[in-house]
Write an enzyme that holds these catalytic residues in place. Sequence first.
Site, PDB file in Angstrom:
ATOM      1  N   ASP A  18       4.022  -4.403   4.709  1.00  0.00           N
ATOM      2  CA  ASP A  18       4.494  -3.879   5.994  1.00  0.00           C
ATOM      3  C   ASP A  18       4.523  -2.348   5.989  1.00  0.00           C
ATOM      4  O   ASP A  18       4.796  -1.737   4.956  1.00  0.00           O
ATOM      5  CB  ASP A  18       5.906  -4.442   6.258  1.00  0.00           C
ATOM      6  CG  ASP A  18       6.322  -4.227   7.702  1.00  0.00           C
ATOM      7  OD1 ASP A  18       5.443  -4.044   8.567  1.00  0.00           O
ATOM      8  OD2 ASP A  18       7.542  -4.232   7.979  1.00  0.00           O
ATOM      9  N   ASN A  66       0.499 -12.404  14.651  1.00  0.00           N
ATOM     10  CA  ASN A  66      -0.217 -11.131  14.845  1.00  0.00           C
ATOM     11  C   ASN A  66      -1.333 -11.211  15.891  1.00  0.00           C
ATOM     12  O   ASN A  66      -1.801 -10.179  16.378  1.00  0.00           O
ATOM     13  CB  ASN A  66      -0.814 -10.626  13.525  1.00  0.00           C
ATOM     14  CG  ASN A  66       0.205 -10.073  12.550  1.00  0.00           C
ATOM     15  OD1 ASN A  66      -0.016 -10.070  11.331  1.00  0.00           O
ATOM     16  ND2 ASN A  66       1.334  -9.601  13.060  1.00  0.00           N
TER      17      ASN A  66
HETATM   18  C1  FPP Z   1       1.966  -4.966   8.799  1.00  0.00           C
HETATM   19  O1  FPP Z   1       2.137  -3.609   9.106  1.00  0.00           O
HETATM   20  C2  FPP Z   1       0.615  -5.185   8.327  1.00  0.00           C
HETATM   21  C3  FPP Z   1      -0.281  -6.019   8.905  1.00  0.00           C
HETATM   22  C4  FPP Z   1       0.044  -6.799  10.099  1.00  0.00           C
HETATM   23  C5  FPP Z   1      -1.654  -6.139   8.416  1.00  0.00           C
HETATM   24  C6  FPP Z   1      -1.865  -5.959   6.954  1.00  0.00           C
HETATM   25  C7  FPP Z   1      -3.259  -5.541   6.754  1.00  0.00           C
HETATM   26  C8  FPP Z   1      -3.717  -4.748   5.770  1.00  0.00           C
HETATM   27  C9  FPP Z   1      -2.865  -4.275   4.684  1.00  0.00           C
HETATM   28  C10 FPP Z   1      -5.132  -4.264   5.745  1.00  0.00           C
HETATM   29  C11 FPP Z   1      -6.195  -5.291   5.785  1.00  0.00           C
HETATM   30  C12 FPP Z   1      -5.994  -6.399   4.804  1.00  0.00           C
HETATM   31  C13 FPP Z   1      -6.828  -6.692   3.768  1.00  0.00           C
HETATM   32  C14 FPP Z   1      -6.535  -7.852   2.912  1.00  0.00           C
HETATM   33  C15 FPP Z   1      -8.007  -5.911   3.454  1.00  0.00           C
HETATM   34  P1  FPP Z   1       2.528  -3.198  10.605  1.00  0.00           P
HETATM   35  O2  FPP Z   1       1.281  -2.926  11.328  1.00  0.00           O
HETATM   36  O3  FPP Z   1       3.395  -4.236  11.208  1.00  0.00           O
HETATM   37  O4  FPP Z   1       3.317  -1.878  10.319  1.00  0.00           O
HETATM   38  P2  FPP Z   1       4.566  -1.316  11.134  1.00  0.00           P
HETATM   39  O5  FPP Z   1       5.718  -2.237  10.843  1.00  0.00           O
HETATM   40  O6  FPP Z   1       4.759   0.039  10.536  1.00  0.00           O
HETATM   41  O7  FPP Z   1       4.178  -1.276  12.579  1.00  0.00           O
END
Ligand code: FPP
Length: 277
Positions: A18, A66
């Site tokens: 996250d 998501n």
């Molecule tokens: C949560 O952060 C993260 C995600 C919903 C996506 C995770 C994806 C990656 C780490 C990159 C792609 C994955 C791979 C396996 C190559 P958020 O967007 O909710 O962050 P925030 O809470 O700061 O808004």
Amino acid sequence: MIYVEANNLPSHIGIIMDGNGRWAQLRGRERVEGHREGSKAVRRIVRAARRLGIRALTLYAFSEQNWARPELEVDALMQLLREFLLSERDEILENGIRLNAIGNLGRLPAVVRTVLDPLRNESATREEMTLTLALSYGGREEIADAARDLAREVAAGTLRPEDVTEHTLHARMPSLTVGDPDLVIRTGGERRISNFLLYGLAYAELHFADVLWPDFTEHDLYEAIASFQRRERRFGLVGKPAEPILASEGEVATPASTDGAASEKAAENAPVLRLVG
Ligand code: FPP
């Protein structure tokens, strides 16, 4: 210096990655840039976990929920997944990594499926480490799917209702074929589970790190593991007794004797316990 005991590693680590969006926002950049930087952290942590000898790593890359994010962000995440799978293919195969995926994979677009499916097949016999990507995944959905499977078996007459147990349910959870998670890490400062590996979490140790996922380093992973190793896992049982402290050399009990008077004397002289910790 962080000390990690090689003989007490968590066998299965799950990570809720996250903080990508906030990482980008803090720099005045688009959220997608945070995901791109998050992909680099994925590479870093997969390598570090394999080098350390972690048997299974499950990454929460995209939740069932998501899909409700803006289309641009969803598309960018799918593209990043594709790029990750293409760029890591050789390293995955050369390093004995089995790539797995869990979740509602049927919802994934062809750009992902066309690289994910062949790599899953090609790496299926690798045994060093299982890297599982949770994609379009939800813990509640996984429990419901497993319950539905059992219900079908009961309806078909191949399973008796009394055989619907925590074990038969467990056996139908794709996330747990590598065993229950021992350690679940969440980055980004929030302290919640967000529908990740719900059934397997029963006895997992939880580690919450304030660092945003794109900034998560090998060092942070080692710290999480060291913290796991300092804990006593009890699985619902009682803990190990605290180490007795002998008050003084003179008070150490002599071996028990069959002689009544002597054993009474020995009991009087039993070590004095002082609980510590
Ligand atoms: C949560 O952060 C993260 C995600 C919903 C996506 C995770 C994806 C990656 C780490 C990159 C792609 C994955 C791979 C396996 C190559 P958020 O967007 O909710 O962050 P925030 O809470 O700061 O808004």
